[in-house]
Scaffold this motif. Structure first.
Motif, PDB file in Angstrom:
ATOM      1  N   LEU A   1      15.452   6.587  -1.220  1.00 58.18           N
ATOM      2  CA  LEU A   1      14.759   7.435  -2.476  1.00 58.18           C
ATOM      3  C   LEU A   1      13.365   5.843  -2.039  1.00 58.18           C
ATOM      4  N   TRP A   2      12.089   6.041  -2.185  1.00 63.70           N
ATOM      5  CA  TRP A   2      10.668   5.207  -2.333  1.00 63.70           C
ATOM      6  C   TRP A   2      10.828   6.111  -3.243  1.00 63.70           C
ATOM      7  N   LEU A   3       9.868   5.995  -4.124  1.00 63.56           N
ATOM      8  CA  LEU A   3       9.277   5.522  -5.713  1.00 63.56           C
ATOM      9  C   LEU A   3       8.279   5.692  -6.311  1.00 63.56           C
ATOM     10  N   ASN A   4       7.389   6.054  -7.175  1.00 65.39           N
ATOM     11  CA  ASN A   4       6.720   5.175  -7.908  1.00 65.39           C
ATOM     12  C   ASN A   4       6.772   5.970  -9.429  1.00 65.39           C
ATOM     13  N   THR A   5       6.922   4.442 -10.296  1.00 67.88           N
ATOM     14  CA  THR A   5       7.081   5.023 -11.514  1.00 67.88           C
ATOM     15  C   THR A   5       5.820   5.502 -12.490  1.00 67.88           C
ATOM     16  N   ARG A   6       6.120   6.536 -13.746  1.00 70.02           N
ATOM     17  CA  ARG A   6       4.873   6.494 -14.464  1.00 70.02           C
ATOM     18  C   ARG A   6       4.582   4.918 -15.107  1.00 70.02           C
ATOM     19  N   TYR A   7       5.215   3.975 -15.649  1.00 69.06           N
ATOM     20  CA  TYR A   7       4.756   2.761 -15.811  1.00 69.06           C
ATOM     21  C   TYR A   7       4.199   1.649 -14.794  1.00 69.06           C
ATOM     22  N   ALA A   8       3.796   2.289 -13.204  1.00 71.72           N
ATOM     23  CA  ALA A   8       3.782   1.965 -12.178  1.00 71.72           C
ATOM     24  C   ALA A   8       2.207   0.522 -12.515  1.00 71.72           C
ATOM     25  N   ARG A   9       2.391  -0.629 -12.122  1.00 72.96           N
ATOM     26  CA  ARG A   9       1.865  -1.620 -12.821  1.00 72.96           C
ATOM     27  C   ARG A   9       0.917  -1.281 -11.878  1.00 72.96           C
ATOM     28  N   CYS A  10      -0.460  -2.100 -12.032  1.00 76.69           N
ATOM     29  CA  CYS A  10      -1.864  -2.222 -11.442  1.00 76.69           C
ATOM     30  C   CYS A  10      -2.036  -2.770 -10.297  1.00 76.69           C
ATOM     31  N   ILE A  11      -2.212  -2.478  -9.039  1.00 72.49           N
ATOM     32  CA  ILE A  11      -1.449  -4.005  -7.604  1.00 72.49           C
ATOM     33  C   ILE A  11      -2.924  -2.800  -6.972  1.00 72.49           C
ATOM     34  N   PRO A  12      -4.155  -4.176  -5.947  1.00 75.30           N
ATOM     35  CA  PRO A  12      -5.017  -3.964  -5.062  1.00 75.30           C
ATOM     36  C   PRO A  12      -4.255  -3.006  -4.364  1.00 75.30           C
ATOM     37  N   GLU A  13      -4.807  -2.145  -3.549  1.00 71.02           N
ATOM     38  CA  GLU A  13      -4.880  -1.232  -2.235  1.00 71.02           C
ATOM     39  C   GLU A  13      -4.328  -2.289  -1.468  1.00 71.02           C
ATOM     40  N   ASP A  14      -5.169  -3.351  -0.845  1.00 73.14           N
ATOM     41  CA  ASP A  14      -4.907  -4.407   0.127  1.00 73.14           C
ATOM     42  C   ASP A  14      -4.025  -5.556  -0.375  1.00 73.14           C
ATOM     43  N   PHE A  15      -3.177  -5.297  -1.580  1.00 76.29           N
ATOM     44  CA  PHE A  15      -1.857  -5.636  -1.113  1.00 76.29           C
ATOM     45  C   PHE A  15      -0.362  -5.341  -1.116  1.00 76.29           C
ATOM     46  N   ALA A  16      -0.451  -3.765  -1.139  1.00 75.87           N
ATOM     47  CA  ALA A  16       0.582  -2.950  -0.653  1.00 75.87           C
ATOM     48  C   ALA A  16       0.049  -1.534  -0.582  1.00 75.87           C
ATOM     49  N   ARG A  17      -0.197  -1.748   0.677  1.00 75.81           N
ATOM     50  CA  ARG A  17      -0.956  -0.138   1.236  1.00 75.81           C
ATOM     51  C   ARG A  17      -0.251   0.151   1.079  1.00 75.81           C
ATOM     52  N   PHE A  18       1.200   0.155   2.058  1.00 74.18           N
ATOM     53  CA  PHE A  18       1.829   1.588   1.521  1.00 74.18           C
ATOM     54  C   PHE A  18       2.557   2.241   0.146  1.00 74.18           C
ATOM     55  N   ARG A  19       2.132   1.319  -0.811  1.00 73.38           N
ATOM     56  CA  ARG A  19       3.197   1.448  -1.731  1.00 73.38           C
ATOM     57  C   ARG A  19       2.950   3.145  -2.602  1.00 73.38           C
ATOM     58  N   ARG A  20       1.883   3.822  -1.991  1.00 72.96           N
ATOM     59  CA  ARG A  20       2.302   4.956  -1.891  1.00 72.96           C
ATOM     60  C   ARG A  20       2.495   6.271  -1.024  1.00 72.96           C
ATOM     61  N   GLY A  21       3.482   5.514  -0.063  1.00 71.17           N
ATOM     62  CA  GLY A  21       4.149   6.276   1.198  1.00 71.17           C
ATOM     63  C   GLY A  21       3.264   5.555   2.349  1.00 71.17           C
ATOM     64  N   MET A  22       4.472   5.958   3.517  1.00 68.12           N
ATOM     65  CA  MET A  22       3.671   5.729   4.323  1.00 68.12           C
ATOM     66  C   MET A  22       3.374   6.457   5.037  1.00 68.12           C
ATOM     67  N   PRO A  23       2.329   6.788   5.440  1.00 65.47           N
ATOM     68  CA  PRO A  23       1.430   7.615   6.734  1.00 65.47           C
ATOM     69  C   PRO A  23       2.237   8.971   7.499  1.00 65.47           C
ATOM     70  N   ARG A  24       2.141   9.594   7.210  1.00 67.54           N
ATOM     71  CA  ARG A  24       2.673  10.875   7.819  1.00 67.54           C
ATOM     72  C   ARG A  24       1.774  10.842   9.860  1.00 67.54           C
ATOM     73  N   THR A  25       2.224  10.349  10.743  1.00 71.23           N
ATOM     74  CA  THR A  25       1.855   9.987  11.857  1.00 71.23           C
ATOM     75  C   THR A  25       2.266  10.885  12.783  1.00 71.23           C
ATOM     76  N   ARG A  26       3.640  10.942  12.883  1.00 68.07           N
ATOM     77  CA  ARG A  26       4.079  11.792  13.819  1.00 68.07           C
ATOM     78  C   ARG A  26       4.616  13.178  13.546  1.00 68.07           C
ATOM     79  N   ARG A  27       4.372  13.953  14.268  1.00 65.90           N
ATOM     80  CA  ARG A  27       4.212  15.764  13.803  1.00 65.90           C
ATOM     81  C   ARG A  27       6.130  16.087  14.672  1.00 65.90           C
TER      82      ARG A  27
END
Lengths: 333, 333
Positions: free
Chosen positions: A307-333
């Motif tokens: 499982l990959w998950l983000n918790t309710r205490y997740a720290r603030c990190i800029p988008e360009d530091f951890a681009r796929f932190r909120r998930g790998m984009p679904r690019t295959r169907r």
């Protein structure tokens, strides 16, 4: 600009091997009452026959186990950054039941995110017969190779052991990336900037049709007074070189090797072998993990549910530091 | 692996502004005898009507001036890394005579190398009406923009002033990149690795048909006990980003800006305005140079004749540190 932390990290996330006396320091064995509660929640959730994504925390009432899970989240975010929950009855559950129970636990821990281009929210870490890490079209979790220290893309990774490796191997190793930073600061300060700049990683065929097949990501970032780490698989760096045409410099190779060597030190790393029913939870921001190679018994593959998950205490990190932190984009169907 | 120098550079190459009392410290005015000797050598070389590339040092006998040029080479390689020879009679020479005399001097200094995809061995630094630095298809020497601190690709660059800027500007600034390194080591040690890894530069349409339009180069390298610098135009880094798709990180932008800021400090940089007949010689390994923007008089363009060369005392540097040190490949016909 991104600033570099030039003071040592203190507190429980900067642990060393000697800070622990043994696995009792990080293993939390579930009580019979907690297992019973989980089975009851599982039964009521199964009756509703909803897809995983439609379920909410309210569909898995866990009044007692929920408190244990809350302590686990606190350990991950504010403590040593890893924990093992022991005793999930995966051997008497069907695969579907294990999956659903795991999902119920996940909803109490945080928000699961996509792990690959297929949009999978729970992935099997096992040998897919796609070859080894050197195959630039496959990802590390699909091999039985030894995996050097790395992090995943999400904040938290959970690995629920369904079955171990019949022929041995697959030993899990952890190190605190905060302790690695402290060591670098003390002994190799002139290299720190390289990690804050980071490396270019191969998307390993998971990029969208309009996207480049690689991207740069930093290893360390210091934001809002907090140090965070993203140390993705070095193999992805090597295979990106063929796509960018920009070779690694000698100093970059040195920095990558040095990071591994520091994490692997006997006084830094801890090892554990996961048993069926063990749920290992790691905070990628502060812990790097690896594993030794393994061999399966014929017809019985080592199998971890990830499982990959983000918790309710997740720290603030800029988008360009951890681009796929909120998930790998679904690019295959 | 490439190692990082973690001791200060000492000796005359690590100069600061206060080490000089004025231009008398670096200007060498040619004597009437030396000018006479040069004119005689020029006359005998012209009579032979050979192409520049066919001429050798023996075609330009300079027994007295040759000793002055040897001292200049010594200053470049083992001293402060820059010098100005003053008094070349460019105003009474025709353009062809100036070119030939310059070539004769160059052969006494070292080996001229190609400066661009046309294979030019002597290039005019002037405004070519191709737009400014922001045009990713032109090179810096073809504009009248201010040029931030940078080095050229060869070991030595010579700039012979034929004509200054009629409307002012074009002031030359120099700083010791050894002093910049000392400053970084003392105050920003954690950034050093970034410079040793370097940056990716745009070839600015000068790549061959089978080559990538960009390449990585280090800013600092420490080889055989000697520190060397290659700090190419930051504009080439910016325009490479569009070709690689890999944006600069915040820490990289910071490092680039910081290098400029350190070099520009009043206690570090020296300034000079070249007069017609001044030949400025710089060792790119230890000196960075820049210039202010300028405006030409109508019909009379500022014109510097540029040479890139390698001297007989050239230090050992690996190929991947200074790829075009022995000349930019001729890719256009």
């Amino acid at each position: 600009m991104t600033s570099i932390l030039t003071e040592p990290v203190t507190g429980p996330s900067a642990w060393r091997a000697a800070d622990f006396t043994g696995e009792d320091d990080w293993v939390v064995t579930l009580t019979p009452e907690e297992i019973h509660e989980l089975d009851a929640a599982l039964t009521s959730a199964r009756i509703r026959e909803l897809p995983l994504e439609a379920l909410t925390m309210a569909d898995f009432p866990l009044p007692a186990l929920g408190k244990t899970l809350e302590r686990a989240v606190q350990d991950l975010e504010f403590g040593r950054g890893f924990t093992v929950l022991r005793g999930l009855p995966v051997e008497r559950w069907t695969p579907d039941e294990a999956r659903l129970a795991y999902w119920g636990i996940a909803l109490h821990l945080g928000t699961p995110v996509s792990q690959n281009a297929d949009g999978e929210l729970i992935a099997h870490v096992k040998d897919y017969d796609e070859g080894g890490l050197d195959n630039p079209a496959t990802r590390a979790y699909r091999t039985r190779n030894a995996l050097p220290f790395h992090t995943d893309s999400s904040d938290i990774v959970g690995l629920l052991c369904l079955r171990g490796a019949g022929q041995g191997g697959g030993v899990s190793t952890l190190a605190s990336s905060m302790t690695v930073h402290n060591h670098l600061l003390a002994h190799h300060r002139e290299l720190l900037g390289l990690y804050y700049r980071g490396f270019v990683y191969d998307r390993r065929t998971e990029e969208g049709s309009q996207e480049l097949p690689y991207y740069r990501n930093a290893v360390y970032g210091y934001f809002d007074g907090q140090l965070s780490c993203r140390f993705y698989m070095t193999h992805y760096i090597e295979s990106a070189v063929a796509k960018t045409g920009i070779p690694l410099s000698g100093i970059e190779r040195h920095a990558l090797r040095l990071f591994q060597d520091i994490a692997e030190r006997d006084d830094h790393r801890v090892e554990m072998t996961l048993r069926p029913g063990d749920l290992q939870l790691l905070n990628n921001n502060v812990v790097v993990h690896g594993r030794s190679a393994y061999e399966d018994d014929p017809g019985r593959r080592r199998d971890l549910l990830r499982l990959w998950l983000n918790t309710r205490y997740a720290r603030c990190i800029p988008e360009d530091f951890a681009r796929f932190r909120r998930g790998m984009p679904r690019t295959r169907r």
